[in-house]
Write an enzyme that holds these catalytic residues in place. Structure first.
Site, mmCIF file in Angstrom:
data_model
loop_
_atom_site.group_PDB
_atom_site.id
_atom_site.type_symbol
_atom_site.label_atom_id
_atom_site.label_comp_id
_atom_site.label_asym_id
_atom_site.label_seq_id
_atom_site.Cartn_x
_atom_site.Cartn_y
_atom_site.Cartn_z
ATOM 1 C CB THR A 1 -0.947 -0.004 1.210
ATOM 2 O OG1 THR A 1 -1.639 -1.252 1.237
ATOM 3 C CG2 THR A 1 -1.939 1.130 1.124
ATOM 4 C CE LYS B 1 10.075 13.573 19.832
ATOM 5 N NZ LYS B 1 10.326 14.806 19.092
ATOM 6 N NE ARG C 1 -1.992 -0.049 6.030
ATOM 7 C CZ ARG C 1 -1.874 -1.145 5.292
ATOM 8 N NH1 ARG C 1 -0.930 -2.023 5.559
ATOM 9 N NH2 ARG C 1 -2.680 -1.352 4.275
#
Lengths: 307, 140
Positions: free
Chosen positions: A52, A80, A101
């Protein structure tokens, strides 16, 4: 700002228009070589992907655009603790369109609500993966010449497979389709998916457990992976896992013009020997996915007024 | 069984028997200092059995919760000892921060200050789904 999170975000007319555009790109690639010149696609992939991600990046390069990317959650501010909302607000300052994604289901919807540029969902956990369905649709249209009158067999994990649910949703909008749902009892299509996609539209379908018994009826065979982790006990998995390995022997009973598809990656559900059979369409399916992503990027950038 | 009448407050009547406690918790009445009476399995000519909640005091209530738990319940608003308004609350099309998504993979479990939103997807079966991951809400 228009984003594409799931297949229902696209009308039937838009699906057809995207396929028309993809066919035109295939026929006349030079006409599109500078279509996205000086435009940037940001690929935000917070979990592993081969096809993808490369497909989106190749699509943008073929349109003459550029790509900026984040190589996994560990390499970004998400590590973080940054929220998706803040991440996409930041990326909106750098890019013209985002393909994302993320392992969390619904992440793409949250991104689309906070970005000031279009967002394409490139997979949000087990929820949706619309550009896979776009690749599937173009494959069927290219291989079979259209959708009417087709008998489509969906085989394997039909319960958890997001590609199957999206494909059912998309194909059920075309007239004169018939479905054969081939799966173990434990992995049948959920009733709410059948209700929405099939029963409400009076679309004929049958449910089977034996692939060999029905393979001769099919025009399309869409294979998916039966996943060990879905089973509650190992015995059932071991009993069922080999039922759906497609081999040249099983294909002898199939139509000469059957189209075998798979969203990939495969593990062992299609024998490597099948790759040589002209009916194996799954690598062409990968190629068509790139052209549909090109068509989608063009559509969204035009609607956003960027092109 | 008798409960004192209220001067200012709300009486939620004709709640389907067995749903009273669910409504009590979803309305957050377990976290209020107002006097609240719950009557369960009260005999009803119309329903056979019903639950009733009486709230003494002018509390800000999320009425959508009543429509979600039981759209056939009757809401009676009492002011100065008199019935000011009597109404039913239709099933809401959207519920915000009433239910929590049970899907551990849902983005609402990690995204900062993201509201819990559920949308009515099938009024016939009273089906609500998470607006983010589309997981079906557990039934009443």
């Amino acid at each position: 700002m228009r984003s594409i999170i799931d297949i229902p975000d696209l009308s039937l007319a838009e699906l057809d228009a995207l396929m028309d555009r993809a066919e035109d790109i295939i026929a006349r690639p030079d006409d599109y070589a500078d279509a996205c010149r000086r435009k940037k696609l940001a690929t935000l992939f917070f979990e592993p992907s081969t096809r993808t991600r490369l497909s989106f990046e190749a699509a943008m390069y073929e349109l003459g655009g550029q790509v900026i990317s984040v190589a996994g959650a560990d390499a970004s501010s998400v590590a973080k603790g940054e929220s998706i909302a803040d991440t996409v607000k930041t990326v909106s300052c750098y890019a013209d369109i985002i393909a994302m994604r993320h392992p969390k289901e619904g992440a793409a919807r949250v991104a689309s609500m906070n970005a000031s540029i279009p967002v394409i969902n490139a997979g949000d956990g087990g929820h949706a993966h619309p550009t896979q369905t776009l690749a599937d649709l173009l494959t069927i249209r290219r291989e079979k010449g259209g959708f009417s009158g087709l008998t489509v067999g969906l085989c394997g994990d039909l319960k958890f497979g997001r590609t199957v649910h999206s494909l059912l949703n998309a194909l059920s909008r075309y007239e004169n389709m018939r479905f054969v749902l081939i799966s173990p009892e434990e992995l049948k299509v959920p009733s709410y998916v059948k209700s929405e996609a099939l029963k409400k539209k009076n679309i004929p379908y049958t449910q089977e457990t034996d692939l060999e018994r029905v393979i001769g009826d099919l025009d399309i065979l869409y294979m998916t992976r039966v996943q060990r982790e879905r089973f509650f006990n190992e015995e059932d998995y071991l009993r069922l896992k080999d039922s759906y390995i497609l081999t040249p022997e099983k294909l002898k009973k199939a139509k000469k013009d059957l189209c075998v598809m798979h969203p990939l990656p495969r593990v062992n559900e299609i024998s490597v020997a099948v790759d040589q059979d002209p009916r194996a369409c799954y690598f062409r399916q990968v190629l068509y996915g790139k052209f549909m992503r090109e068509a989608l990027i063009l559509m969204l950038l035009k609607e956003a007024g960027t092109l | 069984m008798t409960v004192d009448s209220i001067h200012n407050g709300i009486v939620i009547d004709h709640i389907a028997a067995g749903c009273g406690m669910k409504l009590y918790h979803l309305l957050g009445l377990d976290h209020t200092e107002a006097s609240v009476a719950i009557m369960m399995n009260v005999t009803s000519h119309r329903m056979g059995r019903k639950d009733i909640i009486k709230i003494d005091g002018d509390l800000p209530l999320n009425f959508d919760v009543i429509g979600y738990v039981d759209p056939d319940a009757t809401v009676n608003i009492i002011q100065d000892g008199r019935l000011k308004e009597k109404k039913r609350v239709p099933m809401p099309t959207r519920l915000e921060n009433v239910l929590r998504c049970k899907n551990p993979r849902c983005i609402s479990t990690t995204e900062q200050e993201l509201p819990q939103v559920f949308l009515l997807t099938d009024a016939g079966t009273k089906e609500y789904r998470c607006a983010w991951c589309e997981t079906r809400a557990a039934g009443i």
